[in-house]
Motif scaffolding. Structure first.
Motif, PDB file in Angstrom:
ATOM      1  N   PHE A   1      18.174  11.571  28.848  1.00  0.00           N
ATOM      2  CA  PHE A   1      17.127  10.616  28.498  1.00  0.00           C
ATOM      3  C   PHE A   1      15.952  10.644  29.481  1.00  0.00           C
ATOM      4  N   HIS A   2      15.896  11.675  30.298  1.00  0.00           N
ATOM      5  CA  HIS A   2      14.766  11.941  31.198  1.00  0.00           C
ATOM      6  C   HIS A   2      14.479  10.795  32.173  1.00  0.00           C
ATOM      7  N   PHE A   3      15.516  10.224  32.744  1.00  0.00           N
ATOM      8  CA  PHE A   3      15.324   9.235  33.797  1.00  0.00           C
ATOM      9  C   PHE A   3      14.915   9.987  35.062  1.00  0.00           C
ATOM     10  N   ALA A   4      13.876   9.528  35.710  1.00  0.00           N
ATOM     11  CA  ALA A   4      13.372  10.190  36.916  1.00  0.00           C
ATOM     12  C   ALA A   4      13.689   9.340  38.142  1.00  0.00           C
ATOM     13  N   LYS A   5      13.883  10.035  39.252  1.00  0.00           N
ATOM     14  CA  LYS A   5      14.104   9.333  40.509  1.00  0.00           C
ATOM     15  C   LYS A   5      12.835   8.572  40.885  1.00  0.00           C
ATOM     16  N   ALA A   6      13.010   7.436  41.517  1.00  0.00           N
ATOM     17  CA  ALA A   6      11.877   6.626  41.973  1.00  0.00           C
ATOM     18  C   ALA A   6      11.545   6.999  43.417  1.00  0.00           C
ATOM     19  N   GLU A   7      10.312   6.696  43.819  1.00  0.00           N
ATOM     20  CA  GLU A   7       9.862   6.980  45.179  1.00  0.00           C
ATOM     21  C   GLU A   7      10.122   5.768  46.074  1.00  0.00           C
ATOM     22  N   TYR A   8      10.498   6.058  47.310  1.00  0.00           N
ATOM     23  CA  TYR A   8      10.647   4.994  48.300  1.00  0.00           C
ATOM     24  C   TYR A   8       9.270   4.582  48.808  1.00  0.00           C
ATOM     25  N   PHE A   9       9.165   3.329  49.235  1.00  0.00           N
ATOM     26  CA  PHE A   9       7.945   2.820  49.849  1.00  0.00           C
ATOM     27  C   PHE A   9       8.190   2.869  51.347  1.00  0.00           C
ATOM     28  N   GLU A  10       7.659   3.903  51.992  1.00  0.00           N
ATOM     29  CA  GLU A  10       7.968   4.161  53.391  1.00  0.00           C
ATOM     30  C   GLU A  10       6.783   3.862  54.298  1.00  0.00           C
ATOM     31  N   VAL A  11       7.107   3.423  55.502  1.00  0.00           N
ATOM     32  CA  VAL A  11       6.093   3.183  56.527  1.00  0.00           C
ATOM     33  C   VAL A  11       5.897   4.487  57.291  1.00  0.00           C
ATOM     34  N   ASP A  12       4.642   4.873  57.453  1.00  0.00           N
ATOM     35  CA  ASP A  12       4.352   6.110  58.164  1.00  0.00           C
ATOM     36  C   ASP A  12       3.554   5.821  59.431  1.00  0.00           C
ATOM     37  N   ASP A  13       3.557   4.582  59.859  1.00  0.00           N
ATOM     38  CA  ASP A  13       2.814   4.187  61.047  1.00  0.00           C
ATOM     39  C   ASP A  13       3.664   4.458  62.283  1.00  0.00           C
ATOM     40  N   GLN A  14       3.187   5.318  63.164  1.00  0.00           N
ATOM     41  CA  GLN A  14       3.940   5.686  64.360  1.00  0.00           C
ATOM     42  C   GLN A  14       4.176   4.479  65.270  1.00  0.00           C
ATOM     43  N   ALA A  15       3.250   3.532  65.271  1.00  0.00           N
ATOM     44  CA  ALA A  15       3.425   2.331  66.101  1.00  0.00           C
ATOM     45  C   ALA A  15       4.625   1.521  65.628  1.00  0.00           C
ATOM     46  N   VAL A  16       4.855   1.495  64.328  1.00  0.00           N
ATOM     47  CA  VAL A  16       5.993   0.759  63.773  1.00  0.00           C
ATOM     48  C   VAL A  16       7.296   1.480  64.126  1.00  0.00           C
ATOM     49  N   ARG A  17       7.260   2.805  64.084  1.00  0.00           N
ATOM     50  CA  ARG A  17       8.463   3.607  64.337  1.00  0.00           C
ATOM     51  C   ARG A  17       8.782   3.765  65.825  1.00  0.00           C
ATOM     52  N   ALA A  18       7.810   3.507  66.684  1.00  0.00           N
ATOM     53  CA  ALA A  18       8.020   3.706  68.116  1.00  0.00           C
ATOM     54  C   ALA A  18       8.991   2.662  68.674  1.00  0.00           C
TER      55      ALA A  18
ATOM     56  N   ASN B   1      22.252   1.817  29.384  1.00  0.00           N
ATOM     57  CA  ASN B   1      21.753   0.459  29.618  1.00  0.00           C
ATOM     58  C   ASN B   1      21.698   0.136  31.108  1.00  0.00           C
ATOM     59  N   GLY B   2      22.673   0.599  31.869  1.00  0.00           N
ATOM     60  CA  GLY B   2      22.649   0.403  33.319  1.00  0.00           C
ATOM     61  C   GLY B   2      21.457   1.093  33.962  1.00  0.00           C
ATOM     62  N   LEU B   3      21.159   2.292  33.523  1.00  0.00           N
ATOM     63  CA  LEU B   3      19.993   3.012  34.049  1.00  0.00           C
ATOM     64  C   LEU B   3      18.691   2.292  33.687  1.00  0.00           C
ATOM     65  N   VAL B   4      18.607   1.802  32.471  1.00  0.00           N
ATOM     66  CA  VAL B   4      17.409   1.060  32.050  1.00  0.00           C
ATOM     67  C   VAL B   4      17.253  -0.208  32.891  1.00  0.00           C
ATOM     68  N   ARG B   5      18.358  -0.927  33.104  1.00  0.00           N
ATOM     69  CA  ARG B   5      18.298  -2.144  33.926  1.00  0.00           C
ATOM     70  C   ARG B   5      17.819  -1.825  35.344  1.00  0.00           C
ATOM     71  N   LEU B   6      18.364  -0.769  35.930  1.00  0.00           N
ATOM     72  CA  LEU B   6      17.949  -0.391  37.286  1.00  0.00           C
ATOM     73  C   LEU B   6      16.487   0.039  37.331  1.00  0.00           C
ATOM     74  N   ARG B   7      16.063   0.808  36.345  1.00  0.00           N
ATOM     75  CA  ARG B   7      14.660   1.233  36.305  1.00  0.00           C
ATOM     76  C   ARG B   7      13.745   0.013  36.206  1.00  0.00           C
ATOM     77  N   ASN B   8      14.115  -0.947  35.372  1.00  0.00           N
ATOM     78  CA  ASN B   8      13.313  -2.163  35.234  1.00  0.00           C
ATOM     79  C   ASN B   8      13.332  -2.990  36.512  1.00  0.00           C
TER      80      ASN B   8
END
Length: 185
Positions: A162-179, A23-30
């Protein structure tokens, strides 16, 4: 008789623990899915503001058609449904870069910068960008929590079953932001 009671008690405790972990995994996935939908709402708001911004700038800078086409193409790609988080992040990075070029064009037109409609659109876009950034932080925190729970023993046993899969991060790939910003006095 006591051995049966102890065995039943252990089985019940293990079943309750497994149910709580599931149930904790389901809550986090949701929660991860909900936080992504909130980002999606803000991205849609951003995508809706961009045509108005482009049209406002077009009225002042008719010969900058390449920039307008790049912004329009990037917006179309970013607004297309069915992308993974990583694909959406990459498309949003392209759109951010195209918007940067659009604002660079706007800088060359003092009358445009003074235009109330342009200023309002620019402010709305800035507010939306701030909300997207806040949503991205919230989403990535939820992803981190879910991914950690999926990887940590003993919850990883339940996640694997129960085949819970890792989620992907939403990452910034803009060099101007990282500079590192350059500060001059």
């Amino acid at each position: 008789m006591p051995a049966i009671i102890i065995t039943v008690a252990v089985v019940v405790i293990v079943a309750l623990w497994a149910t709580a972990q599931y149930n904790g995994l389901v809550r986090l996935r949701n929660l991860v899915q909900e936080s992504w939908k909130q980002i999606d709402v803000e991205l849609q708001r951003r995508h809706d503001l961009i045509p108005n911004l482009v049209e406002t700038v077009k009225g002042y800078a008719k010969h900058e058609s390449g920039t307008f086409e790049a912004v329009t193409a990037a917006r179309t790609a970013a607004a297309a449904p069915g992308s993974t988080v990583a694909q959406q992040a990459a498309q949003e990075n392209v759109l951010t870069q195209a918007l940067g070029r659009l604002f660079a064009v706007a800088e060359a037109y003092p009358d445009l910068k003074a235009n109330i409609g342009f200023q309002q659109l620019q402010q709305e876009l800035t507010n939306t960008e701030d909300r997207i950034a806040a949503g991205r932080r919230f989403y990535n925190a939820n992803v981190r929590e879910l991914n950690t729970k999926i990887e940590v023993f003993p919850t990883n046993v339940i996640a694997g079953m129960f085949h819970f899969a890792k989620a992907e991060y939403f990452e910034v790939d803009d060099q101007a932001v990282r500079a590192t910003p350059e500060v001059k006095f």
